[in-house]
Design an enzyme around this catalytic site. Structure first.
Site, PDB file in Angstrom:
ATOM      1  N   GLU A  16       1.121  -1.226   0.158  1.00 16.63           N
ATOM      2  CA  GLU A  16      -0.112   0.040  -0.083  1.00 16.63           C
ATOM      3  C   GLU A  16       0.790   1.615  -0.138  1.00 16.63           C
ATOM      4  OE1 GLU A  16      -2.460   1.781  -0.369  1.00 16.63           O
ATOM      5  OE2 GLU A  16      -4.274   0.712  -0.216  1.00 16.63           O
ATOM      6  N   ASN A 158     -10.916   4.843   1.217  1.00 14.96           N
ATOM      7  CA  ASN A 158      -9.930   4.747   0.389  1.00 14.96           C
ATOM      8  C   ASN A 158     -10.076   5.810  -0.960  1.00 14.96           C
ATOM      9  OD1 ASN A 158      -7.610   2.749   0.462  1.00 14.96           O
ATOM     10  ND2 ASN A 158      -9.363   1.104   0.703  1.00 14.96           N
ATOM     11  N   ASP A 207     -10.043   0.537  -4.316  1.00 16.90           N
ATOM     12  CA  ASP A 207      -9.007   0.761  -3.393  1.00 16.90           C
ATOM     13  C   ASP A 207      -8.310   2.217  -3.771  1.00 16.90           C
ATOM     14  OD1 ASP A 207      -6.813   0.568  -1.525  1.00 16.90           O
ATOM     15  OD2 ASP A 207      -7.291  -1.756  -1.593  1.00 16.90           O
TER      16      ASP A 207
END
Length: 298
Positions: A16, A158, A207
């Site tokens: 991430e 997100n 995401d």
């Protein structure tokens, strides 16, 4: 477009927070569940790693040379990789340890915008089932370390990106499969006029995202095996297929900002899942825009 290539088979459980550091010509990203930060130098293909004592979810550039801003599970810190010097900076999430910070990015005006979610990471990095789909929030952190709430009752916060005019803000909720568009006030950072901008896309859930130089949003699709490029009016322009299922975040890098670096997570069912958790790169025919910078000194 060329095919995506795994440039670092990092084996991240949940890669991430990826960011291109133009000053260093290097990529930084995290592994949330292993409490790691990685740095990849494309020129030498060397990777460095740093270990933290809780999940690291966001990395942002700052206007202080050699200093990055990080969101950990419970707080925001300033970090100098060369010295591995770490300084606590802000505590926007008040519901820790039930909730943790998640995706974030500096905004075009020098603040950090960071979201949160139910804390699905145990003290040892193991996964925890999400039992509250409205515990997350969205926060703005300013250069004095103060924070304020932008939105509450989010499942998994997100996507943090701004359009080319810098007065429209995109963010979303993974659990609702929605990305919203807000009016964004450059003077105050206040948001208004929320509207669902992109929803119901049937390949996974939204995401992290990044915007390109034509104003299109590249949205990574968790458990969707792809990145979808979305037009400013919320329509699908094209789909970049990935060889693994869980696509988490992306950033534009390289000398011309035409290399899209992509983080991924394990646990999917794509054709090359042995590479899941790796850092991928793909060469594009469109450039991105430079990453925003958190203003500490400016």
């Amino acid at each position: 477009m060329a095919d995506p290539v795994c440039v670092v088979p990092a084996g991240d459980r949940c890669g991430e927070g990826v960011v291109w550091n133009a000053a260093e010509q290097a990529v930084y990203w995290t592994d949330i569940n292993r409490f790691l930060v990685h740095r990849y130098d494309p020129a030498t293909r060397a990777t460095q790693n740093w270990l933290f004592d809780e999940p690291v979810t966001t990395i942002g550039l700052t206007d202080r040379p050699g200093t990055l801003i990080l969101a950990l599970g419970s707080k925001v810190i300033l970090w100098q990789p060369a010295k591995d010097a770490r300084a606590d900076f802000a505590y926007p999430e008040k519901n820790t340890p039930k909730a943790r910070l998640n995706d974030g990015r500096p905004d075009p005006f020098g603040n950090l915008v960071v979201g949160s979610m139910f804390n699905n990471v145990g003290p040892d990095g193991s996964g925890v089932d999400i039992t509250d789909d409205a515990l997350g929030g969205l926060y703005r952190v300013t250069k004095d370390g103060a924070s304020e709430t932008i939105r509450s009752a989010i499942g998994i916060s997100n996507t943090m990106c701004w359009d080319l005019s810098r007065n429209r803000f995109y963010t979303g909720d993974t659990m609702k499969n929605e990305i919203w568009a807000y009016a964004y006030d450059p003077a105050t950072g206040a948001v208004s006029d929320p509207a669902i901008w992109f929803q119901g896309f049937d390949r996974g859930a939204p995401d992290g995202s990044q915007i390109d130089s034509e104003g299109h949003v590249w949205n990574c699709r968790y458990h969707g095996g792809c990145i979808v490029r979305i037009t400013p009016d919320g329509k699908v322009d094209r789909v970049l297929d990935m060889p693994v299922s869980n696509i988490t975040n992306c950033t534009f890098g390289g000398a011309e900002l035409k290399t899209l670096y992509i983080t991924t997570a394990q646990g999917g069912d794509g054709p090359l899942e042995r590479l899941a958790g790796g850092l991928f790169a793909v060469e594009l025919d469109v450039a991105g825009v430079a990453e925003n910078v958190f203003k500490i000194d400016g």
